[in-house]
Motif scaffolding. Structure first.
Motif, PDB file in Angstrom:
ATOM      1  N   THR A  83       0.873  -1.167   0.000  1.00 13.35           N
ATOM      2  CA  THR A  83       0.000   0.000   0.000  1.00 13.35           C
ATOM      3  C   THR A  83       0.913   1.221   0.000  1.00 13.35           C
ATOM      4  OG1 THR A  83      -1.602  -1.232   1.333  1.00 13.35           O
ATOM      5  CG2 THR A  83      -1.930   1.149   1.163  1.00 13.35           C
ATOM      6  N   THR A 126      -3.598   1.701  10.723  1.00  9.74           N
ATOM      7  CA  THR A 126      -4.308   0.421  10.593  1.00  9.74           C
ATOM      8  C   THR A 126      -5.184   0.489   9.343  1.00  9.74           C
ATOM      9  OG1 THR A 126      -6.285   1.069  11.814  1.00  9.74           O
ATOM     10  CG2 THR A 126      -4.412   0.209  13.106  1.00  9.74           C
ATOM     11  N   PRO A 127      -5.607  -0.663   8.806  1.00  6.58           N
ATOM     12  CA  PRO A 127      -6.516  -0.632   7.650  1.00  6.58           C
ATOM     13  C   PRO A 127      -7.798   0.138   7.933  1.00  6.58           C
ATOM     14  CG  PRO A 127      -5.546  -2.813   7.852  1.00  6.58           C
ATOM     15  CD  PRO A 127      -5.124  -2.046   9.073  1.00  6.58           C
ATOM     16  N   TRP A 175      -9.347  -4.616  -1.049  1.00  2.00           N
ATOM     17  CA  TRP A 175      -7.972  -4.647  -0.565  1.00  2.00           C
ATOM     18  C   TRP A 175      -7.869  -5.673   0.556  1.00  2.00           C
ATOM     19  CZ3 TRP A 175      -6.051   1.148  -0.068  1.00  2.00           C
ATOM     20  CH2 TRP A 175      -6.151   1.763  -1.327  1.00  2.00           C
ATOM     21  N   PHE A 177      -5.544  -7.485   3.678  1.00  5.68           N
ATOM     22  CA  PHE A 177      -4.435  -7.305   4.606  1.00  5.68           C
ATOM     23  C   PHE A 177      -4.353  -8.516   5.534  1.00  5.68           C
ATOM     24  CE2 PHE A 177      -5.994  -3.110   3.443  1.00  5.68           C
ATOM     25  CZ  PHE A 177      -4.827  -2.442   3.101  1.00  5.68           C
ATOM     26  N   HIS A 187      -3.228   0.077  -3.468  1.00  7.89           N
ATOM     27  CA  HIS A 187      -2.895  -1.243  -2.909  1.00  7.89           C
ATOM     28  C   HIS A 187      -2.614  -2.137  -4.114  1.00  7.89           C
ATOM     29  CE1 HIS A 187      -3.075  -4.264   0.308  1.00  7.89           C
ATOM     30  NE2 HIS A 187      -3.840  -5.027  -0.468  1.00  7.89           N
ATOM     31  N   LEU A 219       1.271   0.813   6.171  1.00 10.06           N
ATOM     32  CA  LEU A 219       0.599  -0.397   6.656  1.00 10.06           C
ATOM     33  C   LEU A 219       1.447  -1.656   6.450  1.00 10.06           C
ATOM     34  CD1 LEU A 219      -3.015   0.362   5.322  1.00 10.06           C
ATOM     35  CD2 LEU A 219      -2.160   0.694   7.648  1.00 10.06           C
ATOM     36  N   PHE A 222       0.733  -4.890   8.180  1.00 14.75           N
ATOM     37  CA  PHE A 222      -0.471  -5.606   7.754  1.00 14.75           C
ATOM     38  C   PHE A 222      -0.325  -6.169   6.328  1.00 14.75           C
ATOM     39  CE2 PHE A 222      -1.657  -2.540  10.959  1.00 14.75           C
ATOM     40  CZ  PHE A 222      -2.534  -3.249  11.783  1.00 14.75           C
ATOM     41  N   GLU A 223       0.907  -6.211   5.843  1.00 19.03           N
ATOM     42  CA  GLU A 223       1.132  -6.655   4.469  1.00 19.03           C
ATOM     43  C   GLU A 223       0.713  -8.117   4.291  1.00 19.03           C
ATOM     44  OE1 GLU A 223       5.192  -7.237   2.145  1.00 19.03           O
ATOM     45  OE2 GLU A 223       4.754  -5.107   2.456  1.00 19.03           O
ATOM     46  N   PRO A 224      -0.103  -8.421   3.277  1.00 18.33           N
ATOM     47  CA  PRO A 224      -0.542  -9.804   3.065  1.00 18.33           C
ATOM     48  C   PRO A 224       0.567 -10.660   2.460  1.00 18.33           C
ATOM     49  CG  PRO A 224      -1.364  -8.414   1.315  1.00 18.33           C
ATOM     50  CD  PRO A 224      -0.668  -7.492   2.293  1.00 18.33           C
TER      51      PRO A 224
END
Length: 300
Positions: free
Chosen positions: A165, A180-181, A201, A203, A238, A257, A260-262
């Motif tokens: 992001t 935070t998201p 998106w 996360f 994103h 973020l 919180f990266e996927p």
């Protein structure tokens, strides 16, 4: 009629999508190629190709025969290579699909190196932002981001990319950085909408996956426009990390973020499960894996 020569010509015509292109490559007249394929059809008692003034498509019988013909031509090529102890260099046309921006950034600038290694191979890059029917379109390999839903295809992972992001430092200075998201609610998002519907998106949270439906004044189905919009300060995006790899490195955009990266996205070389892996296609896939490994945002 030499059946092997006719079958090889048929495969070449399907791969290139043109009688004339094959004729030019072989240095013969277009009628000679057409005559050979017509003789093959007469021998088989079936029409393989539907010809019009503007297009060339496989018939149902042609699609079935093409898969067998590709394996036959590949087996002969492999046998010749074994007998010649590898002295027969890969040759012929490789048809590949690639997303527009990805091809422009990471594939086309390096093709001169591939052609220097394999001067007998030519490459036809078909721009496609989705996975198309490889057999119907005569595609040898597709460079695909993400997971596959079609189990009949063979996918070889050749790279991976983080999902990031990002926004410009100027945008973040003016609007603040989301922690935070959930804080994306007070931000403007640059939205990717491939078929008109905004893509959610995703996360990774402490207790599982988090999804966010982005909101913003600008949406597009084109990755190049996503890049342009973010760099113009329209908001956060994103995206796969490769889209902004050089801008992240230079500081032109800043990841946010990051906690919180996927999971990263796989980048795969995808081909038909029924198709022999010809040496010309194998060396092209191997070359892509090699050059992607040199990119910080693509290395496995």
């Amino acid at each position: 009629m030499d059946r092997l020569d006719a079958i090889d010509l048929f495969v070449r015509v399907v791969d290139s999508g043109s009688f004339s292109a094959v004729a030019r490559t072989l240095g013969v007249g277009q009628p000679a190629v057409s005559k050979q394929v017509a003789a093959l059809e007469a021998h088989l008692g079936a029409q393989l190709l539907q010809r019009t003034s503007r297009s060339l498509t496989l018939t149902e019988a042609g699609r079935d025969f093409y898969e067998s013909a590709v394996r036959l031509v590949g087996d002969i090529e492999a046998a010749e290579s074994r007998v010649g102890r590898g002295r027969i260099a890969p040759s012929g046309l490789v048809r590949a699909t690639v997303a527009p921006v990805f091809g422009r950034l990471y594939v086309v600038p390096r093709l001169h190196e591939f052609f220097a290694r394999y001067p007998e191979v030519t490459v036809d890059l078909v721009v496609a932002d989705r996975l198309i029917n490889l057999v119907e379109e005569g595609i040898d390999v597709a460079i695909h981001n993400g997971e596959l839903s079609d189990s009949s295809l063979i996918a070889t992972r050749i790279a991976q990319t983080p999902v990031v992001t990002v926004a410009t430092p100027a945008y973040l200075a003016a609007h603040g950085e989301p922690a935070t998201p959930a804080e994306l609610e007070r931000h403007s998002c640059v939205i990717y909408a491939p078929q008109g519907a905004p893509r959610v998106w995703g996360f990774a949270g402490r207790f599982g996956a988090i999804t966010y439906q982005p909101k913003g004044a600008f949406r597009t189905n084109d990755a190049e426009q996503i890049r342009a919009a973010v760099l113009a300060g329209l908001g956060l995006a994103h995206t796969p990390g490769w889209l902004f790899d050089s801008e992240i490195a230079s500081g032109a955009v800043q990841p946010v973020l990051t906690d919180f990266e996927p999971a990263p996205l796989s980048i795969s070389a995808v081909r038909s499960g029924n198709r022999f892996l010809a040496s010309k296609v194998k060396v092209f896939i191997d070359f892509l894996a090699e050059i992607f490994a040199e990119q910080s945002g693509l290395a496995l």
